[in-house]
Scaffold this motif. Sequence first.
Motif, PDB file in Angstrom:
ATOM      1  N   TYR A  56       1.534   8.721  -0.092  1.00 43.74           N
ATOM      2  CA  TYR A  56       1.403   7.937  -1.318  1.00 43.74           C
ATOM      3  C   TYR A  56       0.057   8.209  -1.973  1.00 43.74           C
ATOM      4  O   TYR A  56      -0.033   8.469  -3.178  1.00 43.74           O
ATOM      5  N   ARG A  57      -0.990   8.177  -1.162  1.00 45.01           N
ATOM      6  CA  ARG A  57      -2.337   8.393  -1.704  1.00 45.01           C
ATOM      7  C   ARG A  57      -2.477   9.780  -2.291  1.00 45.01           C
ATOM      8  O   ARG A  57      -3.102   9.976  -3.336  1.00 45.01           O
ATOM      9  N   ILE A  58      -1.910  10.765  -1.578  1.00 43.46           N
ATOM     10  CA  ILE A  58      -2.017  12.142  -2.063  1.00 43.46           C
ATOM     11  C   ILE A  58      -1.291  12.288  -3.393  1.00 43.46           C
ATOM     12  O   ILE A  58      -1.805  12.890  -4.341  1.00 43.46           O
ATOM     13  N   LEU A  85      -0.653  10.003  -5.582  1.00 44.14           N
ATOM     14  CA  LEU A  85      -1.360   9.295  -6.650  1.00 44.14           C
ATOM     15  C   LEU A  85      -2.526  10.118  -7.169  1.00 44.14           C
ATOM     16  O   LEU A  85      -2.846  10.116  -8.349  1.00 44.14           O
ATOM     17  N   ALA A  86      -3.165  10.822  -6.244  1.00 45.55           N
ATOM     18  CA  ALA A  86      -4.350  11.585  -6.626  1.00 45.55           C
ATOM     19  C   ALA A  86      -3.994  12.847  -7.400  1.00 45.55           C
ATOM     20  O   ALA A  86      -4.824  13.384  -8.137  1.00 45.55           O
ATOM     21  N   ALA A  95       5.111   9.032  -6.543  1.00 44.78           N
ATOM     22  CA  ALA A  95       4.393   8.635  -5.330  1.00 44.78           C
ATOM     23  C   ALA A  95       5.239   7.715  -4.468  1.00 44.78           C
ATOM     24  O   ALA A  95       5.328   7.899  -3.249  1.00 44.78           O
ATOM     25  N   TRP A 122       1.709   6.254   3.905  1.00 40.75           N
ATOM     26  CA  TRP A 122       0.514   5.846   3.171  1.00 40.75           C
ATOM     27  C   TRP A 122      -0.270   7.050   2.698  1.00 40.75           C
ATOM     28  O   TRP A 122      -0.703   7.123   1.547  1.00 40.75           O
ATOM     29  N   ILE A 123      -0.443   8.029   3.615  1.00 42.09           N
ATOM     30  CA  ILE A 123      -1.164   9.247   3.256  1.00 42.09           C
ATOM     31  C   ILE A 123      -0.440   9.982   2.125  1.00 42.09           C
ATOM     32  O   ILE A 123      -1.057  10.428   1.147  1.00 42.09           O
ATOM     33  N   PRO A 172       0.806  -1.221   0.000  1.00 35.25           N
ATOM     34  CA  PRO A 172       0.000   0.000   0.000  1.00 35.25           C
ATOM     35  C   PRO A 172       0.836   1.267   0.000  1.00 35.25           C
ATOM     36  O   PRO A 172       0.327   2.347  -0.274  1.00 35.25           O
ATOM     37  N   SER A 174       6.690   8.545  -0.762  1.00 38.21           N
ATOM     38  CA  SER A 174       6.303   7.758   0.409  1.00 38.21           C
ATOM     39  C   SER A 174       7.529   7.132   1.052  1.00 38.21           C
ATOM     40  O   SER A 174       7.603   7.018   2.284  1.00 38.21           O
TER      41      SER A 174
END
Lengths: 700, 93
Positions: A694-696, A698-699, A643, A691-692, A582, A647
């Motif tokens: 990475y998600r940011i 990616l978005a 990303a 994780w946060i 993740p 991360s």
Amino acid sequence: MTSPPAPRDAVPKVLLVGNPNTGKTSLFNALSGLHAHTANYPGITVDLRQAHIPLPGEGQAGTIELIDLPGIYSLTPSSPEESVAVAALSGDRLGSPAAIVLVLDATNLNRNLALAAEVLELGHPTVIALSMIDAAEESGIEIDRTKLASQLGCPVVAVSARRRRGLTELTSQVAQIVSAPSAPLPVVGQIREAVSACSVGCDGCGFAARFHWSDNVVGATVTGTPTASPWTTRIDRVLTAPWVGSALLAAIMLGLFFAIFAFADFPMTLIESVFGSLGAVVDDWLPSAPVASVLWVPAVTAVSLAVWTLGYRLARVRWRPRSAAIAVIASLAVAALPLDDFRSLLVDGVIAGIAGVVVFLPQICILFFLITLLEDSGYMARAAFVMERLLRRVGLPGKAFVPMLSAHACAIPGIMAARTIENWRDRLATILVLPLMTCSARLPVYAMVAALLFGDQPLQAGLMFAGAYGLGIVAALGSAWCLKKSILTGEASPLVIELPPYRWPSLSNAILITIDRATVFLRKAGSVILLISVILWALASYPKLPASALTAGASEQAVAAQSLEYSLAGRAGRALEPIFAPLGFDWQINVGIVSSFAAREVLVSTLSIVYGMGEEGAEDGAGLTETLRRQQRDDGTPVFTTATSVSLLVFFVLAMQCLPTQAVTARETGSWKWAIFQLVYMSLLAYGAAWIAYRICLAL
Amino acid sequence: MDVDHPTLAAVAPGRFLCARLDPVAGAERMKSLGICVGRPLELLSSGDPMILRVCGTSIGLSRQLAAAVRVTPLAETAPATPASPLLATSVNG
């Protein structure tokens, strides 16, 4: 109050006592020079500086063990450091001292004599060292030393550590009282009378009476009044002003870090090339074909035992049946290794491990040198003063500032510096959040990510570095706030701090203290990291790839990559795939994380090997970056996307990856429970934040 | 003698005499630095933390602790060396 009598032929112990900021440590350094080292006394949780000093004179006088005690204001301790000093003075732990050297600041006898009253009451043979006599003379203060000596009942010697005045006289006086201790001093009785005579107006604690006695002594012996140095007052008006003070502090800190990076670059490159050549030399020097066992095994065992002995001495481990057995078994195992493995152990395990530790010395030394200069000049007290309001908001005391600053070189000395914090909860909170600050070992990882993300854009790379530092600081402050609201509730202890007059710092003093701190780093961190490097080498080398699994005509680097995948470390990386997927990490990055959990800087070289560039790839910055960029996952997408790189960076900023730091935390807090808590909360924080991030990314 | 003297946190910069110290955590440390009954104090700057001059040195002190120190104003013409009217006996040195 019984204390164990010192054995007849033991070196007599002489304790150096005094208020903080009286030049006591400078005096100690002037008397001991390079002979001083930090010693660990049983039952005492603080390491003390001690030196064996030869005494002048004939006959009985020989050598004394001079011990520099932490500064105290009175015999009622407020912090762990002060408790150690008080315990030592009362004869607990160190045994009854042969003599005491009481350091009194000649420019401020009024307050210093209050401590003198308490110390003289203890009845030990005492010599008074009137320090900073040069500064006193410059402000027009004259002290009648004979009269003072008769008032206090013990010899008084005027010294100036900076100008090297009075040092020989001091040592001769010490020699005299060590060899012929005098009877209990009559003045002790006088002091006791004076203290008990004071009654009205205070609650009988004795402070007011001692100050009153001190005023009378000063009135009788000192002419000329100490006035506040006008420069100090002027500078303080600016440096402690609400907004200007903070801005100036930030500027000074930025200057500090700039200096570190600028000056450390050359020595670090030098160290790396020296160790690189050393590795090549050892490689050539080892026989290329196996030598007869009957020669090889004893020779290697002997050399290995010698190295273990050296390591034990450095880490201060004693020779007991268990430690001896470990050394012998390990040496025999090493001697039993096939030649190629032995070569690899020496070059990739031991030498690379030592290099990995020594390469940080320049940054650590420069930071400590500059911090010591700032402390010596008196500025650090102002820094704590200015930081008090900000730190108080997150539940930390202003005094946490210096530990936090030190933690930017290495968390270990930072944690030890937290001993000056009086309140236990405040101290614990500081120690628990310190490793979140970016230490030197994280920098190679930051540099690698910066090259990946911003290869030829130095401005963005610089901003990324600043951002990483900032993230560490913000995380530390935020964690402290959370801790204070949950487990360690309570307001931070309010600030009471002496603001000494500004002084030109002493370079020789700073150099000596820096050498001492660097030695502590090598001793505490170095030995553990070296051991871990060798263990990691074993994990990454065994089990060995069977010859049948080798693809024909594979390059050396490809073989190395395959072997790593086959080894224990590689398997661990594979096993962790579901956990770190993740965050965007592939199994190779996981191998790097596994290995760097003991020592962060190992990540770069591990990634270099695991991605097929071999050990040398780590030095070839551009080559490594290119290789990393080219890596693809099974489905064809690149591994090191923005990303994933971000991360990885965030993970490394926040993760607890340093076993030596954990060991020091356990020691300073008195139990491994806090060290484990530190590991758990920081790992969760690192994982969550990565994780946060990475998600940011990616978005976006 | 229960006159409620002003606390150090409530006065403007100037010279004072320490009248009483409330028993708070940190009182010991203040006393060992010279902030003690009968000692002259000079308040140099009142912010948070504030700066005092006591016993020949400058001390940084949190406002919170300053609120535990009760003071009486010292006249400007008072001598630089302390006279302690609150101590009943004088001590022979």
